[in-house]
Write a protein that holds these residues in place. Structure first.
Motif, short mmCIF file in Angstrom:
data_model
loop_
_atom_site.label_atom_id
_atom_site.label_comp_id
_atom_site.label_asym_id
_atom_site.label_seq_id
_atom_site.Cartn_x
_atom_site.Cartn_y
_atom_site.Cartn_z
N ARG A 1 0.84 -1.33 -0.14
CA ARG A 1 -0.10 0.06 0.18
C ARG A 1 0.84 1.32 0.14
O ARG A 1 0.50 2.17 -0.73
CB ARG A 1 -0.82 0.19 1.32
CG ARG A 1 -2.04 -1.02 1.13
CD ARG A 1 -2.94 -1.10 2.41
NE ARG A 1 -3.88 -1.85 2.41
CZ ARG A 1 -4.92 -2.13 3.19
NH1 ARG A 1 -4.91 -1.23 4.50
NH2 ARG A 1 -5.99 -2.98 3.15
N GLU A 2 2.07 1.20 0.77
CA GLU A 2 2.77 2.42 0.74
C GLU A 2 3.40 2.62 -0.54
O GLU A 2 3.58 3.79 -0.82
CB GLU A 2 3.81 2.18 1.87
CG GLU A 2 3.19 2.33 3.20
CD GLU A 2 4.52 2.21 4.41
OE1 GLU A 2 5.55 2.20 3.87
OE2 GLU A 2 4.06 2.16 5.54
N VAL A 3 3.73 1.51 -1.39
CA VAL A 3 4.73 1.62 -2.63
C VAL A 3 3.63 2.27 -3.57
O VAL A 3 3.86 3.17 -4.16
CB VAL A 3 5.08 0.26 -3.08
CG1 VAL A 3 5.53 0.33 -4.30
CG2 VAL A 3 6.13 -0.15 -1.89
N VAL A 4 2.29 1.72 -3.52
CA VAL A 4 1.23 2.12 -4.49
C VAL A 4 0.79 3.82 -4.23
O VAL A 4 0.70 4.48 -5.08
CB VAL A 4 -0.03 1.46 -4.22
CG1 VAL A 4 -1.21 1.96 -5.17
CG2 VAL A 4 0.28 0.00 -5.02
N PHE A 5 0.75 3.94 -2.81
CA PHE A 5 0.59 5.54 -2.48
C PHE A 5 1.54 6.42 -2.99
O PHE A 5 1.54 7.62 -3.71
CB PHE A 5 0.42 5.77 -1.03
CG PHE A 5 0.33 7.02 -0.58
CD1 PHE A 5 -0.72 7.85 -0.55
CD2 PHE A 5 1.56 7.61 0.18
CE1 PHE A 5 -1.02 8.95 -0.10
CE2 PHE A 5 1.40 8.79 0.73
CZ PHE A 5 0.27 9.52 0.45
N TRP A 6 2.88 5.94 -2.61
CA TRP A 6 4.01 6.99 -2.93
C TRP A 6 4.37 6.92 -4.55
O TRP A 6 4.58 7.95 -5.20
CB TRP A 6 5.48 6.59 -2.25
CG TRP A 6 5.25 6.97 -0.77
CD1 TRP A 6 5.36 6.02 0.11
CD2 TRP A 6 5.28 8.31 -0.57
NE1 TRP A 6 5.25 6.69 1.36
CE2 TRP A 6 5.48 7.93 1.03
CE3 TRP A 6 5.31 9.53 -0.76
CZ2 TRP A 6 5.30 9.13 1.94
CZ3 TRP A 6 5.42 10.55 -0.08
CH2 TRP A 6 5.33 10.43 1.36
#
Length: 255
Positions: free
Chosen positions: A3-8
């Motif tokens: 999720r963090e990778v997708v968000f950034w």
């Protein structure tokens, strides 16, 4: 983590889209304004030349090539005070300010050392850019007289044919090429040594920063992430400031 990778990733994509429109607008509008001013300066300069006495055009310094160089090169320097170069300077100064703030927030000790060495890095980058641009400008200036000689020979080609002035025109043109050739040799030698010095300063800057940053990491005063953040924000800011400084000389000429 996913999720963090997708968000950034989405954040970076949005930043890239915004950066595209802002940079396109900045460069486009500033270049358009600079071109309008440059065109007006060229027209006014041509009017001023046409109002001169005949003796003005008889001077060796006012040959056809020299006057064409003024219309094409000197008038174009005005672009550097209003065009895309001005935008590059503003961007570099802004990046320098933000880089200093971020670096001191990461670790003030590393930021102080890096900031003390940034002027050397900026000077090295400015020197590299100045050598690249100065080489091109020097060639055009050195060939101004030979270009004027060639233009005069072409304009008077009937007289050259009638009086068989080919050897004289060739000899005169070859003589005018000797000085630019000697200047090019000296410039090449100076550029080689200076470019090597600029590279020495650049890699010496990174060597100092990595040595001191490793020492701070060993002492437990910072981690690797803070080190990389504090180093590269100032390194990139210093490089940008150095590139922006290369326009200062041309802007002084334009003024």
């Amino acid at each position: 983590l996913r999720r963090e990778v997708v968000f950034w990733s989405i954040c970076l994509f949005i930043v890239s889209v915004v950066g595209y429109f802002t940079n396109a607008g900045q460069v486009g509008f500033m270049t358009a304004v600079g071109e309008r001013i440059t065109t007006k300066v060229r027209v006014d300069l041509l009017k001023a030349m046409l109002r001169q006495d005949i003796s003005f055009f008889d001077r060796p310094s006012n040959s056809v090539g020299a006057l064409m160089s003024q219309l094409g090169g000197d008038a174009g320097l005005v672009q550097l005070t209003t065009g895309a170069a001005l935008g590059a300077i503003v961007n570099s100064m802004t990046a320098m300010l933000y880089g200093i703030v971020i670096a001191f927030l990461a670790n003030w000790k590393l930021a102080a050392v890096v900031l003390a060495a940034v002027p050397l890095l900026g000077a090295a980058q400015a020197l590299q850019m100045q050598l690249i641009t100065a080489g091109e400008k020097g060639v055009s200036e050195d060939f101004a007289s030979s270009t004027g000689e060639f233009n005069e020979a072409v304009h008077g080609i009937r007289e050259v044919h009638a009086f068989s002035l080919y050897p004289l025109a060739e000899q005169s043109y070859a003589t005018l090429l000797k000085m630019p050739f000697k200047n090019a040799q000296r410039t090449a030698a100076a550029m080689g040594g200076t470019m090597g010095m600029a590279q020495l300063i650049t890699f010496g800057f990174y060597a100092l920063c990595f040595w001191y940053g490793g020492k701070l990491i060993d002492d437990g005063e910072m981690n690797f992430y803070e080190f990389m953040k504090g180093l590269f924000v100032l390194a990139f800011a210093g490089s940008g400031a150095g590139q922006a400084a290369t326009f200062a000389g041309d802007q002084a000429k334009a003024k």
